[in-house]
Design an enzyme around this catalytic site. Structure first.
Site, mmCIF file in Angstrom:
data_model
loop_
_atom_site.group_PDB
_atom_site.id
_atom_site.type_symbol
_atom_site.label_atom_id
_atom_site.label_comp_id
_atom_site.label_asym_id
_atom_site.label_seq_id
_atom_site.Cartn_x
_atom_site.Cartn_y
_atom_site.Cartn_z
ATOM 1 N N HIS A 91 -1.015 2.755 0.396
ATOM 2 C CA HIS A 91 -1.740 1.562 0.825
ATOM 3 C C HIS A 91 -0.794 0.573 1.499
ATOM 4 O O HIS A 91 -1.134 -0.042 2.518
ATOM 5 C CB HIS A 91 -2.411 0.910 -0.389
ATOM 6 C CG HIS A 91 -3.072 -0.391 -0.091
ATOM 7 N ND1 HIS A 91 -4.276 -0.482 0.564
ATOM 8 C CD2 HIS A 91 -2.678 -1.666 -0.331
ATOM 9 C CE1 HIS A 91 -4.610 -1.758 0.695
ATOM 10 N NE2 HIS A 91 -3.659 -2.487 0.170
ATOM 11 N N CYS A 124 -2.151 12.915 15.134
ATOM 12 C CA CYS A 124 -2.890 11.730 14.712
ATOM 13 C C CYS A 124 -2.464 11.265 13.321
ATOM 14 O O CYS A 124 -3.101 10.395 12.736
ATOM 15 C CB CYS A 124 -4.393 11.994 14.743
ATOM 16 S SG CYS A 124 -4.937 13.336 13.657
#
Length: 571
Positions: free
Chosen positions: A200, A498
């Site tokens: 995170h 990606c």
């Protein structure tokens, strides 16, 4: 404060220490340390009199309700992914199963604070044992525990420090409730003892453009007020840096900003080799910023936001409306839609089996179509309907493709819905090793470096203790990227990246040198990647890729490419 992207590690002197971690945010920043406040200390346990059990249980439930309400208020004050994360955390605090467990513990004689603590510990153990997405939520659960115990004791909720001046935030780990309201004008950089390149904290650092170093265990010794220099590119934290070192870092960052401002438009190397620069998109609140970025489109449109935190799949109307909104925002540009990547780190009650012993190796991504083929059919129909009246160039790719047969079947399904361009993600070593066979069955390949690293090194991406294996500079991972890129070129198929690797400007040079034709990253990262590519020729990129592949480990690969790039700039 200084921020930037292409930096080098500061040399250690007798007055300094260099703490190593994993750099996940570009540039550098210097300032004093301010640590996250420690959670409330539990009082000594006390036995609750049976007559007081109802009041004690009510106090514990009220604490959980207060935490949930506070998180919902925070979610309402922010947008994008932050709001979704906070709302999900609020749902965890409001879970009736948790409240019932706390009530049972109080009925057994525990006081409210210890009942909350014990209930959260039990849930924490269950999440850790489940692994994958569930293990990633352990930090969130710890934060809920700290907040609930503080609330029931009448203490202030844990939160960010407020020393009255800009600072370097240092913590064991960061929870969404704290970072969602983080002010980049006050927090100059992030340093955490735990976490990895997909944590995170790493995602937040890229969104905010903050220098960050995660997985820096030695940061536990840093105390409030200690001056440090955080280098997000080198993955180092220098304590007590001398003024010259700080000034050199500031000068590098200024040169980086100036270089990024001079270059715009399609990505290309110094000798004109085209490299498409695309953005990643994970939710509609991110759309305005993503569409405004100087990019050639979307390289990864994650569609999970439509499915998560629901008891049943979204309707065809919901899906079509959301997809059309994105396609319209990128009219004239490419949009690569990833079909639902459920399972493992994204469990869904209406498709994911609850009894899988190892979800990361179970039914996830495209494999969910075996269990519920209609889920994929409905999504492809919605994508096709949304694409009918748009000027966007819509591509569709499947996650977690392992063998050529899966790519062939997926391509056939995409074509059956009238969509022209179908691709496969390369996220497992088997797909990379047989990438030529995969490429023959579809129109393009897209490499997801986060999962590819996890599976290549048998290292759970949620475990901070294994973060070094998830470093995208690992030569073995780069070897798999090269294998897939070369296979795509042999079949005249574009191959993009990606994963988090695409956001690192120096690593972008290596990826292009390995044969990658497009890079997709957070919008804030594209300017630095574009400028770095523009300063190097394709031959430069190939030489740097060779240096990275020849290195023994990620640290050596990063250093070799950094030094090699500096030498090229001086010649």
């Amino acid at each position: 404060m200084t921020t930037g992207t292409t930096t080098t590690a500061a040399p250690a002197t007798s007055a300094t220490r260099v703490l190593d971690g994993i750099g996940v945010g570009g540039g550098s920043a210097a300032g004093p340390v301010a640590r996250m406040a420690q959670p409330s200390v539990l009082p000594p346990p006390r036995t609750v009199d049976p007559a007081d059990v109802p009041a004690e249980a009510a106090a514990a439930r009220a604490a959980l309700a207060r935490v949930a309400a506070d998180l919902e208020e925070r979610a309402a004050a922010v947008g994008g992914d932050a709001a979704q994360v906070l709302s999900a955390q609020a749902m965890m605090a409001a879970d009736p199963t948790l409240a019932d467990q706390v009530g049972d513990l109080v009925a057994g004689g525990a006081d409210a604070a210890h009942a909350l603590d014990n209930a959260f510990r039990a849930f924490r153990a269950s999440l850790e044992a489940a692994g994958g997405y569930f293990a990633e939520r352990v930090a969130d659960l710890d934060d809920l525990r700290h907040r609930s115990v503080a609330a029931v004791q009448g203490h202030a909720m844990p939160g960010l420090p407020d020393p009255g001046h800009p600072y370097i935030l240092v913590a064991e780990d960061l929870a969404p409730a704290d970072t969602a309201l983080l002010d980049p004008a006050e927090v100059l950089a992030l340093v955490t003892e735990r976490g990895g390149p997909t944590s995170h904290t790493a995602i937040l650092a890229k969104i905010l453009g903050l220098p960050a170093v995660v997985g820096c265990a030695a940061a536990a010794a840093l105390t409030d007020g200690t001056p440090v220099l955080v280098d997000g590119a080198a993955g180092t934290v220098v304590t007590d840096p001398d003024p010259d070192t700080v000034a050199e870092a500031a000068a590098r960052d200024e040169r980086r900003r100036e270089a990024a401002a001079r270059v715009s438009g399609p990505g290309r190397t110094a000798d004109g080799h085209a490299v498409k620069l695309l953005v990643n998109l994970g939710a509609l609140p991110e759309l305005d910023a993503a569409a405004a970025a100087d990019s050639e489109g979307v390289g990864l449109f994650r569609t999970e936001f439509l499915y998560l935190d629901r008891e049943q799949a979204p309707t065809a109307e919901e899906q079509t409306g959301a997809y059309r909104t994105v396609f319209d925002a990128f009219a004239g540009r490419r949009v690569v839609v990833r079909t639902l990547d459920a399972g493992a780190d994204k469990p869904l009650p209406f498709v994911t089996a609850a009894d899988e012993q190892n979800p990361a190796l179970g039914v996830r991504g495209l494999r969910t179509a075996r269990r519920d083929p209609e889920l994929l059919e409905a999504q492809l129909a919605a994508i096709a309907a949304a694409a009918q009246d748009t000027e966007a160039d819509v591509w569709v790719m499947a996650p977690m493709v392992s063998v050529p047969g899966e790519a062939a079947e997926f391509t056939a399904r995409v074509r059956a819905h009238g969509l022209r361009t179908a691709g496969a993600m390369v996220e497992v070593p088997a797909a990379a090793l047989r990438a030529k066979d995969l490429a023959r069955q579809c129109d393009f390949l897209s490499i997801g470096t986060n999962d590819l690293a996890q599976y290549a090194f048998a290292a759970d991406r949620t475990l901070g203790t294994l973060a070094e294996f998830l470093d995208p500079w690992q030569p073995a991972l780069l070897e798999l990227v090269r294998t897939a890129a070369q296979a795509g070129a042999a079949c005249d198929r574009p191959v993009g990246v990606c994963g988090e690797a695409a956001a690192d400007p120096m690593l972008a040079l290596v990826l292009v040198g390995l044969g990658v034709s497009s890079l997709s990253a957070a919008p804030s990262c594209l300017g630095d990647v574009r400028a770095t590519l523009a300063a190097h020729s394709l031959d430069d990129c190939r030489r740097l890729a060779g240096l990275a592949l020849a290195a023994p480990d990620a640290t050596a690969a990063r250093a070799a490419v950094r030094d090699g790039s500096v030498r090229e700039a001086l010649t």
